[in-house]
Design an enzyme around this catalytic site. Sequence first.
Site, short mmCIF file in Angstrom:
data_model
loop_
_atom_site.label_atom_id
_atom_site.label_comp_id
_atom_site.label_asym_id
_atom_site.label_seq_id
_atom_site.Cartn_x
_atom_site.Cartn_y
_atom_site.Cartn_z
N LYS A 249 -6.18 5.72 -20.65
CA LYS A 249 -6.31 6.16 -22.04
C LYS A 249 -4.99 5.99 -22.80
O LYS A 249 -4.47 4.90 -22.88
CB LYS A 249 -6.81 7.60 -22.05
CG LYS A 249 -8.04 7.86 -21.16
CD LYS A 249 -9.21 6.98 -21.50
CE LYS A 249 -10.51 7.40 -20.83
NZ LYS A 249 -10.51 7.38 -19.37
N ARG B 121 0.84 -1.20 0.00
CA ARG B 121 0.00 0.00 0.00
C ARG B 121 0.88 1.26 0.00
O ARG B 121 0.42 2.33 -0.41
CB ARG B 121 -0.95 0.00 1.21
CG ARG B 121 -1.92 1.16 1.23
CD ARG B 121 -3.11 0.89 2.15
NE ARG B 121 -2.71 0.49 3.47
CZ ARG B 121 -2.34 1.33 4.46
NH1 ARG B 121 -2.29 2.62 4.23
NH2 ARG B 121 -2.01 0.87 5.65
N ASP C 222 -5.38 18.59 -16.26
CA ASP C 222 -5.71 17.27 -16.78
C ASP C 222 -5.07 17.15 -18.15
O ASP C 222 -5.50 17.79 -19.11
CB ASP C 222 -7.24 17.12 -16.86
CG ASP C 222 -7.67 15.75 -17.36
OD1 ASP C 222 -6.85 15.04 -17.96
OD2 ASP C 222 -8.85 15.39 -17.15
N TYR D 109 -14.67 16.90 -18.77
CA TYR D 109 -15.14 15.51 -18.76
C TYR D 109 -16.26 15.37 -17.74
O TYR D 109 -16.11 15.75 -16.58
CB TYR D 109 -13.98 14.57 -18.45
CG TYR D 109 -14.41 13.16 -18.16
CD1 TYR D 109 -15.14 12.42 -19.10
CD2 TYR D 109 -14.09 12.56 -16.96
CE1 TYR D 109 -15.53 11.13 -18.83
CE2 TYR D 109 -14.47 11.25 -16.68
CZ TYR D 109 -15.20 10.55 -17.62
OH TYR D 109 -15.59 9.27 -17.35
#
Length: 383
Positions: free
Chosen positions: A203, A52, A178, A104
Amino acid sequence: MTRPVAPATIAAKADHYVDAQSGAIVPPLNTSTTFARDTGNQPMNAGHVYARDNNPSFVQAERVLARLENGEQALLFASGMAAIAAVFYTLESGARVVLPQSMYWGVFSWTRQYCARASIAISYYAPDDAVSLRAAIQAEERTDFVWVETPSNPMMHITDIRLAAELAHAAGALLIVDNTVPTPLLTRPLELGADIVMHSATKSLNGHSDVIAGALVSRDSHPHWQRIVTERHDAGAVISPFDASMLLRGMRTVVLRVERACQNAARIARFLHQHERVEGVLYPGLESHPGHDIARQQMCGGYGSLMSFLVKGDRAETLAVIGRLQLLVRATSLGGVETLIEHRHSIEPPETGVPENLLRLAVGIEEVDDLIHDLDQALRPTA
């Protein structure tokens, strides 16, 4: 090496990786969730204590991404939305953020809901309007950060990153960009003044439509970044070792894929721009696009593989066009090797302002003449 290497070399060589133990040139997949300590109860490797915190598989991918963005540090997350959430979770009640009106839909929807619950104020700006951006930042005394998405998805608005950075910093705020659509190969926001870059690594960075991942990259180790590091560690929204390994594999070919997809997109945009059944094309690579001049200044090597176009006709005719496609795939996402197309009005609520006759096109790396032929036969009115 004594000289800087190009992004293509960084990506293809996976940050010059050679496994010291085996000599393997492909980074191994390390699935361990915990790591051993020595007889003095100290970690045998100070960088690895528990998965983690970090894991060799995603630490390697983070180093490559940080170098591609020319940033100090990168963090991978379980998804792009998890990365975004980590940024917002570090804000205190009473904070204020400045967001674009067009972005988005997943980010727009979630931030609005979360900020309302957390008592965080939001001011919106028109992403292609410098006056609107300035007014939104200066509307209140306090601004914690400014969010930019350029080109915006799916309306393809262009925001001046350098100006946004100047305005944000003058107000004591951070600029977060972004960079999913252009990738670090076409736009380098940190070099234009941004403080943090966000990616939906699902993406173009991965590029094969088989990994869900998100990423943040920081220009330097500022206090807000350290809070994000702590947030990921404590909340545990980490990527799995397998997905990190798949992402690293995808990034090794990102330069070739982005170059080909940009070339295809440029040709398709010109074709659609001249088509008698197309009302308009939203693509910053076209000189007719209102944000073309700014895009040309802050994008290098292409204008991305995402575009939208408006069909001449109503919703029914637009759905008929997308229904006639034989090669292009009707699906949600972008940045993969395959070309995808989507009727965004069917997915987003009317309040986002996406026209009923808009189709979002995410161009892949297929033979462009095949893609153009499929679009042409779908657009032609039936006899």
